[in-house]
Design a protein around this motif. Structure first.
Motif, PDB file in Angstrom:
ATOM      1  N   ALA A  43       0.980  -1.254  -0.065  1.00  0.00           N
ATOM      2  CA  ALA A  43      -0.164   0.014  -0.013  1.00  0.00           C
ATOM      3  C   ALA A  43       0.934   1.101  -0.002  1.00  0.00           C
ATOM      4  CB  ALA A  43      -1.005  -0.012   1.186  1.00  0.00           C
ATOM      5  N   TYR A  78      -6.168  -1.362   7.091  1.00  0.00           N
ATOM      6  CA  TYR A  78      -6.196  -1.407   5.765  1.00  0.00           C
ATOM      7  C   TYR A  78      -7.752  -1.959   5.218  1.00  0.00           C
ATOM      8  CZ  TYR A  78      -1.257  -2.055   6.449  1.00  0.00           C
ATOM      9  OH  TYR A  78       0.307  -1.667   6.653  1.00  0.00           O
ATOM     10  N   GLY A  80      -9.912  -2.842   2.016  1.00  0.00           N
ATOM     11  CA  GLY A  80      -9.655  -3.303   0.620  1.00  0.00           C
ATOM     12  C   GLY A  80     -10.472  -4.641   0.021  1.00  0.00           C
ATOM     13  N   PRO A  89      -5.121  -4.090  -0.565  1.00  0.00           N
ATOM     14  CA  PRO A  89      -5.708  -2.988   0.273  1.00  0.00           C
ATOM     15  C   PRO A  89      -5.658  -1.872  -0.914  1.00  0.00           C
ATOM     16  CG  PRO A  89      -3.110  -3.767   0.597  1.00  0.00           C
ATOM     17  CD  PRO A  89      -3.831  -4.830  -0.315  1.00  0.00           C
ATOM     18  N   HIS A  92      -5.384   2.860   3.650  1.00  0.00           N
ATOM     19  CA  HIS A  92      -4.856   2.401   4.889  1.00  0.00           C
ATOM     20  C   HIS A  92      -4.562   3.765   5.633  1.00  0.00           C
ATOM     21  CE1 HIS A  92      -0.657   3.698   4.605  1.00  0.00           C
ATOM     22  NE2 HIS A  92      -0.696   3.481   3.118  1.00  0.00           N
TER      23      HIS A  92
END
Length: 94
Positions: A43, A78, A80, A89, A92
């Motif tokens: 991420a 996170y 996703g 993800p 975050h």
């Protein structure tokens, strides 16, 4: 530290934290199969090898959420997609 669990249909997934957290699956709780890395990609601002300790992974609405502790970055979450037995993800935060 033990794994966190996710149930999808008749399949159970266990997530083991640490660097490059791993995921296992089973339809019978005494026969586990290693799948691979939990995270499909890094991420922004978080390395793919980032430490994931005390993971909690769950569905929230139409997304999945991973809450964990990073020894370097502190408590994180996170948000996703859970697809093809990996977590992708999208967002975050600390």
């Amino acid at each position: 530290m033990g794994p966190t669990w996710l149930a999808e249909g008749d399949t159970y997934y266990a997530i083991f934290g640490g660097q490059r957290p791993a995921i296992f699956k089973a339809t019978e709780l005494d026969k586990w199969e290693y799948i691979g890395d939990l995270l499909a990609h890094a991420a922004p601002g978080v390395d793919i090898n980032e430490d994931v300790s005390c993971p909690d992974f769950f569905r929230l609405g139409n997304k999945h959420v991973l809450v964990c502790i990073s020894h370097r970055l502190g408590c994180r979450y996170y948000v996703g997609e859970w697809e093809n037995e990996q977590f992708y993800p999208e967002f975050h935060e600390r």
